[in-house]
Scaffold this motif. Structure first.
Motif, PDB file in Angstrom:
ATOM      1  N   LEU A  54       0.845  -1.200   0.000  1.00 52.51           N
ATOM      2  CA  LEU A  54       0.000   0.000   0.000  1.00 52.51           C
ATOM      3  C   LEU A  54       0.878   1.246   0.000  1.00 52.51           C
ATOM      4  O   LEU A  54       1.916   1.291   0.652  1.00 52.51           O
ATOM      5  N   LEU A  55       0.436   2.241  -0.722  1.00 47.94           N
ATOM      6  CA  LEU A  55       1.172   3.501  -0.766  1.00 47.94           C
ATOM      7  C   LEU A  55       0.577   4.495   0.219  1.00 47.94           C
ATOM      8  O   LEU A  55      -0.641   4.662   0.277  1.00 47.94           O
ATOM      9  N   PRO A  56       1.426   5.159   0.969  1.00 43.03           N
ATOM     10  CA  PRO A  56       0.934   6.201   1.875  1.00 43.03           C
ATOM     11  C   PRO A  56       0.412   7.394   1.086  1.00 43.03           C
ATOM     12  O   PRO A  56       0.762   7.584  -0.075  1.00 43.03           O
ATOM     13  N   LYS A  78      15.427   9.352   6.751  1.00 43.41           N
ATOM     14  CA  LYS A  78      15.908   9.374   5.369  1.00 43.41           C
ATOM     15  C   LYS A  78      15.126   8.374   4.517  1.00 43.41           C
ATOM     16  O   LYS A  78      14.796   8.651   3.365  1.00 43.41           O
ATOM     17  N   TYR A  79      14.836   7.212   5.107  1.00 38.54           N
ATOM     18  CA  TYR A  79      14.045   6.194   4.408  1.00 38.54           C
ATOM     19  C   TYR A  79      12.644   6.732   4.079  1.00 38.54           C
ATOM     20  O   TYR A  79      12.168   6.608   2.959  1.00 38.54           O
ATOM     21  N   VAL A  80      12.018   7.380   5.061  1.00 40.22           N
ATOM     22  CA  VAL A  80      10.676   7.941   4.850  1.00 40.22           C
ATOM     23  C   VAL A  80      10.723   9.020   3.780  1.00 40.22           C
ATOM     24  O   VAL A  80       9.860   9.083   2.902  1.00 40.22           O
ATOM     25  N   HIS A  81      11.739   9.863   3.827  1.00 38.12           N
ATOM     26  CA  HIS A  81      11.878  10.918   2.831  1.00 38.12           C
ATOM     27  C   HIS A  81      12.024  10.326   1.432  1.00 38.12           C
ATOM     28  O   HIS A  81      11.386  10.786   0.481  1.00 38.12           O
ATOM     29  N   SER A  82      12.827   9.283   1.302  1.00 43.33           N
ATOM     30  CA  SER A  82      12.997   8.663  -0.020  1.00 43.33           C
ATOM     31  C   SER A  82      11.697   8.020  -0.499  1.00 43.33           C
ATOM     32  O   SER A  82      11.372   8.075  -1.687  1.00 43.33           O
ATOM     33  N   GLN A  83      10.942   7.432   0.424  1.00 48.44           N
ATOM     34  CA  GLN A  83       9.644   6.846   0.050  1.00 48.44           C
ATOM     35  C   GLN A  83       8.668   7.943  -0.382  1.00 48.44           C
ATOM     36  O   GLN A  83       7.891   7.759  -1.310  1.00 48.44           O
ATOM     37  N   LEU A  85       9.438  10.798  -1.818  1.00 45.64           N
ATOM     38  CA  LEU A  85       9.817  11.202  -3.172  1.00 45.64           C
ATOM     39  C   LEU A  85       9.382  10.154  -4.194  1.00 45.64           C
ATOM     40  O   LEU A  85       8.878  10.488  -5.269  1.00 45.64           O
ATOM     41  N   ARG A  86       9.560   8.877  -3.866  1.00 48.99           N
ATOM     42  CA  ARG A  86       9.199   7.794  -4.766  1.00 48.99           C
ATOM     43  C   ARG A  86       7.693   7.764  -5.015  1.00 48.99           C
ATOM     44  O   ARG A  86       7.238   7.632  -6.143  1.00 48.99           O
ATOM     45  N   VAL A  87       6.916   7.909  -3.957  1.00 53.19           N
ATOM     46  CA  VAL A  87       5.456   7.880  -4.086  1.00 53.19           C
ATOM     47  C   VAL A  87       4.963   9.058  -4.910  1.00 53.19           C
ATOM     48  O   VAL A  87       4.129   8.906  -5.796  1.00 53.19           O
ATOM     49  N   HIS A  88       5.503  10.236  -4.640  1.00 58.94           N
ATOM     50  CA  HIS A  88       5.065  11.419  -5.404  1.00 58.94           C
ATOM     51  C   HIS A  88       5.457  11.311  -6.867  1.00 58.94           C
ATOM     52  O   HIS A  88       4.698  11.725  -7.741  1.00 58.94           O
ATOM     53  N   LYS A  89       6.624  10.757  -7.121  1.00 58.39           N
ATOM     54  CA  LYS A  89       7.053  10.591  -8.504  1.00 58.39           C
ATOM     55  C   LYS A  89       6.147   9.593  -9.240  1.00 58.39           C
ATOM     56  O   LYS A  89       5.775   9.813 -10.385  1.00 58.39           O
ATOM     57  N   SER A  90       5.768   8.496  -8.571  1.00 56.52           N
ATOM     58  CA  SER A  90       4.919   7.495  -9.202  1.00 56.52           C
ATOM     59  C   SER A  90       3.509   8.046  -9.467  1.00 56.52           C
ATOM     60  O   SER A  90       2.845   7.626 -10.405  1.00 56.52           O
ATOM     61  N   ARG A  91       3.065   8.976  -8.649  1.00 55.21           N
ATOM     62  CA  ARG A  91       1.729   9.555  -8.852  1.00 55.21           C
ATOM     63  C   ARG A  91       1.719  10.562  -9.988  1.00 55.21           C
ATOM     64  O   ARG A  91       0.668  10.869 -10.539  1.00 55.21           O
ATOM     65  N   GLU A  92       2.897  11.097 -10.311  1.00 54.89           N
ATOM     66  CA  GLU A  92       2.974  12.051 -11.431  1.00 54.89           C
ATOM     67  C   GLU A  92       2.898  11.353 -12.782  1.00 54.89           C
ATOM     68  O   GLU A  92       2.535  11.944 -13.764  1.00 54.89           O
TER      69      GLU A  92
END
Length: 93
Positions: A54-56, A78-83, A85-92
């Motif tokens: 599931l994506l936050p 740092k892990y949360v920050h990278s996630q 960025l990854r989630v926002h990028k995938s939603r774009e």
């Protein structure tokens, strides 16, 4: 409802007994644990959320990052920050 009233025990039971947990349920529990000062539980729920695929949401990240600061966990932050960025990028896409 249970998280907002502070009954995190029942809310956690609901999550454990839900055959197909969904993001909203995790978000509510993450919010509840962060507000009621159980940051370690918040971070564990965040991990479980990804384990279930599931994506936050945008709602999730500020509460999790706050808990990282509360427990002084720079690596997890740092892990949360990278996630994030990854989630926002995938939603774009």
């Amino acid at each position: 409802m249970y998280s907002s009233s502070g009954d995190l025990r029942v809310a956690s039971l609901l999550l454990r007994h839900t055959p197909c947990p969904f993001s909203l349920l995790f978000n509510a529990l993450i919010w509840g644990h962060s507000v009621y000062d159980t940051p370690e539980d918040t971070l564990n729920l965040f991990d479980k959320m990804f384990f279930h695929g599931l994506l936050p949401s945008n709602f999730t990240f500020p509460f999790v990052l706050k808990c990282c600061a509360d427990v002084s966990s720079i690596p997890f932050g740092k892990y949360v920050h990278s996630q994030c960025l990854r989630v926002h990028k995938s939603r774009e896409l």
